[in-house]
Scaffold this motif. Structure first.
Motif, PDB file in Angstrom:
ATOM      1  N   TYR A 106       0.854  -1.184   0.000  1.00 23.73           N
ATOM      2  CA  TYR A 106       0.000   0.000   0.000  1.00 23.73           C
ATOM      3  C   TYR A 106       0.892   1.236   0.000  1.00 23.73           C
ATOM      4  N   PRO A 107       0.410   2.364  -0.544  1.00 20.61           N
ATOM      5  CA  PRO A 107       1.282   3.523  -0.739  1.00 20.61           C
ATOM      6  C   PRO A 107       1.814   4.180   0.545  1.00 20.61           C
ATOM      7  N   LEU A 108       0.933   4.622   1.437  1.00 18.65           N
ATOM      8  CA  LEU A 108       1.391   5.427   2.571  1.00 18.65           C
ATOM      9  C   LEU A 108       0.519   5.234   3.808  1.00 18.65           C
TER      10      LEU A 108
ATOM     11  N   ASN B 128       4.981  -1.253   3.086  1.00 16.47           N
ATOM     12  CA  ASN B 128       5.153   0.005   2.366  1.00 16.47           C
ATOM     13  C   ASN B 128       6.451   0.665   2.775  1.00 16.47           C
ATOM     14  N   ARG B 129       6.691   1.862   2.274  1.00 13.39           N
ATOM     15  CA  ARG B 129       7.972   2.530   2.434  1.00 13.39           C
ATOM     16  C   ARG B 129       8.104   3.332   3.717  1.00 13.39           C
ATOM     17  N   ASP B 130       7.071   3.402   4.528  1.00  9.91           N
ATOM     18  CA  ASP B 130       7.157   4.172   5.764  1.00  9.91           C
ATOM     19  C   ASP B 130       8.000   3.448   6.807  1.00  9.91           C
ATOM     20  N   SER B 131       8.453   4.197   7.799  1.00  9.99           N
ATOM     21  CA  SER B 131       9.296   3.643   8.854  1.00  9.99           C
ATOM     22  C   SER B 131       8.477   2.821   9.841  1.00  9.99           C
ATOM     23  N   VAL B 132       9.173   2.007  10.616  1.00  5.10           N
ATOM     24  CA  VAL B 132       8.522   1.232  11.673  1.00  5.10           C
ATOM     25  C   VAL B 132       7.810   2.187  12.634  1.00  5.10           C
ATOM     26  N   TRP B 133       8.408   3.353  12.886  1.00  4.35           N
ATOM     27  CA  TRP B 133       7.813   4.311  13.836  1.00  4.35           C
ATOM     28  C   TRP B 133       6.494   4.865  13.291  1.00  4.35           C
ATOM     29  N   ALA B 134       6.461   5.189  12.008  1.00  2.00           N
ATOM     30  CA  ALA B 134       5.206   5.649  11.399  1.00  2.00           C
ATOM     31  C   ALA B 134       4.181   4.517  11.426  1.00  2.00           C
ATOM     32  N   HIS B 135       4.620   3.291  11.121  1.00  2.00           N
ATOM     33  CA  HIS B 135       3.724   2.133  11.169  1.00  2.00           C
ATOM     34  C   HIS B 135       3.109   1.978  12.555  1.00  2.00           C
ATOM     35  N   LYS B 136       3.941   2.086  13.599  1.00  2.00           N
ATOM     36  CA  LYS B 136       3.443   1.908  14.968  1.00  2.00           C
ATOM     37  C   LYS B 136       2.409   2.969  15.319  1.00  2.00           C
TER      38      LYS B 136
ATOM     39  N   LYS C   5      13.011  -1.709  -2.025  1.00  2.00           N
ATOM     40  CA  LYS C   5      13.632  -2.871  -2.661  1.00  2.00           C
ATOM     41  C   LYS C   5      12.633  -4.009  -2.847  1.00  2.00           C
ATOM     42  N   VAL C   6      11.851  -4.293  -1.804  1.00  2.00           N
ATOM     43  CA  VAL C   6      10.888  -5.390  -1.910  1.00  2.00           C
ATOM     44  C   VAL C   6       9.805  -5.027  -2.927  1.00  2.00           C
ATOM     45  N   ALA C   7       9.337  -3.802  -2.904  1.00  2.00           N
ATOM     46  CA  ALA C   7       8.349  -3.363  -3.904  1.00  2.00           C
ATOM     47  C   ALA C   7       8.902  -3.533  -5.319  1.00  2.00           C
ATOM     48  N   ARG C   8      10.182  -3.208  -5.506  1.00  2.00           N
ATOM     49  CA  ARG C   8      10.810  -3.408  -6.821  1.00  2.00           C
ATOM     50  C   ARG C   8      10.857  -4.881  -7.177  1.00  2.00           C
ATOM     51  N   ASP C   9      11.239  -5.726  -6.204  1.00  2.00           N
ATOM     52  CA  ASP C   9      11.313  -7.172  -6.451  1.00  2.00           C
ATOM     53  C   ASP C   9       9.956  -7.744  -6.885  1.00  2.00           C
ATOM     54  N   TYR C  10       8.882  -7.140  -6.404  1.00  2.00           N
ATOM     55  CA  TYR C  10       7.530  -7.600  -6.748  1.00  2.00           C
ATOM     56  C   TYR C  10       6.937  -6.810  -7.915  1.00  2.00           C
ATOM     57  N   GLY C  11       7.699  -5.887  -8.472  1.00  2.00           N
ATOM     58  CA  GLY C  11       7.258  -5.140  -9.647  1.00  2.00           C
ATOM     59  C   GLY C  11       6.215  -4.081  -9.363  1.00  2.00           C
ATOM     60  N   VAL C  12       6.142  -3.591  -8.116  1.00  2.00           N
ATOM     61  CA  VAL C  12       5.090  -2.630  -7.779  1.00  2.00           C
ATOM     62  C   VAL C  12       5.633  -1.291  -7.264  1.00  2.00           C
ATOM     63  N   ALA C  13       6.937  -1.037  -7.396  1.00  2.00           N
ATOM     64  CA  ALA C  13       7.504   0.242  -6.963  1.00  2.00           C
ATOM     65  C   ALA C  13       7.164   1.333  -7.970  1.00  2.00           C
ATOM     66  N   ILE C  14       6.826   2.494  -7.458  1.00  2.00           N
ATOM     67  CA  ILE C  14       6.679   3.695  -8.291  1.00  2.00           C
ATOM     68  C   ILE C  14       7.817   4.615  -7.851  1.00  2.00           C
ATOM     69  N   ASP C  15       8.987   4.395  -8.422  1.00  2.00           N
ATOM     70  CA  ASP C  15      10.189   5.084  -7.955  1.00  2.00           C
ATOM     71  C   ASP C  15      10.085   6.601  -8.030  1.00  2.00           C
ATOM     72  N   GLU C  16       9.487   7.113  -9.101  1.00  2.00           N
ATOM     73  CA  GLU C  16       9.430   8.570  -9.249  1.00  2.00           C
ATOM     74  C   GLU C  16       8.563   9.232  -8.172  1.00  2.00           C
ATOM     75  N   ARG C  17       7.680   8.467  -7.540  1.00  2.00           N
ATOM     76  CA  ARG C  17       6.844   9.006  -6.456  1.00  2.00           C
ATOM     77  C   ARG C  17       7.307   8.521  -5.082  1.00  2.00           C
ATOM     78  N   GLY C  18       8.266   7.599  -5.067  1.00  2.00           N
ATOM     79  CA  GLY C  18       8.791   7.110  -3.801  1.00  2.00           C
ATOM     80  C   GLY C  18       7.818   6.256  -3.005  1.00  2.00           C
ATOM     81  N   ILE C  19       6.890   5.596  -3.709  1.00  2.00           N
ATOM     82  CA  ILE C  19       5.889   4.753  -3.056  1.00  2.00           C
ATOM     83  C   ILE C  19       5.691   3.467  -3.863  1.00  2.00           C
ATOM     84  N   SER C  20       4.879   2.573  -3.326  1.00  2.00           N
ATOM     85  CA  SER C  20       4.520   1.375  -4.092  1.00  2.00           C
ATOM     86  C   SER C  20       3.083   1.520  -4.576  1.00  2.00           C
ATOM     87  N   GLN C  21       2.759   0.710  -5.564  1.00  2.00           N
ATOM     88  CA  GLN C  21       1.368   0.607  -5.999  1.00  2.00           C
ATOM     89  C   GLN C  21       0.578  -0.119  -4.912  1.00  2.00           C
TER      90      GLN C  21
END
Length: 151
Positions: A37-39, A70-78, A97-113
């Motif tokens: 998920y994105p954020l 997703n790309r957020d920190s453990v602290w944001a997750h908590k 990295k994991v999002a890229r491995d699964y083909g769902v990274a949106i690098d230009e936005r810094g998030i995953s699909q």
């Protein structure tokens, strides 16, 4: 790039539960539902992950564990999990990295699909679904649960 029928890319990520989670540690024991998920704190994600968390027991009864990624920190997750009552582990993929491995990274936005992968107990991807837009949330937990039960 479809991962269907392929071995799921393995990873180890820090978790909101305070430990690290390694995907391959579930092999031979449980199916895994990976929910990208994105954020944290975004409107659609704040509906989606609580819905998965609310069905956690149903997934457990079906022999599966749900992991949010997703790309957020453990602290944001908590903080987000505490505010929204989310009990599923949320994994911090801060470099995507994991999002890229699964083909769902949106690098230009810094998030995953927004995407869901179901991995069977042998570690093989048996289901994948990627939303057309990050703001879409069309695949519901009960549909994913039906897929898990069909494994």
């Amino acid at each position: 790039m479809s991962l269907l029928g392929q071995p799921a890319p393995d990873f180890t990520l820090p978790s909101s539960a305070g430990d690290s989670v390694t995907l391959s540690s579930y092999r031979g024991q449980k199916a895994v539902v990976l929910v990208f998920y994105p954020l944290d704190f975004s409107p659609v994600c704040s509906m989606q992950l609580p819905e998965y968390s609310g069905r956690q027991d149903d997934f457990g009864d079906a022999g599966a564990v749900v992991l949010g990624v997703n790309r957020d920190s453990v602290w944001a997750h908590k903080a987000w999990a505490a505010e929204y009552g989310i009990e599923v582990p949320l994994l911090a993929d801060m470099n995507l990295k994991v999002a890229r491995d699964y083909g769902v990274a949106i690098d230009e936005r810094g998030i995953s699909q927004r995407a869901v992968f179901v991995i069977d107990t042998a570690g093989v991807v048996r289901f994948e679904y990627v939303e057309a837009k990050t703001g879409d949330y069309t695949l519901r937990p009960e549909q994913v649960l039906a897929t898990v039960k069909g494994l």
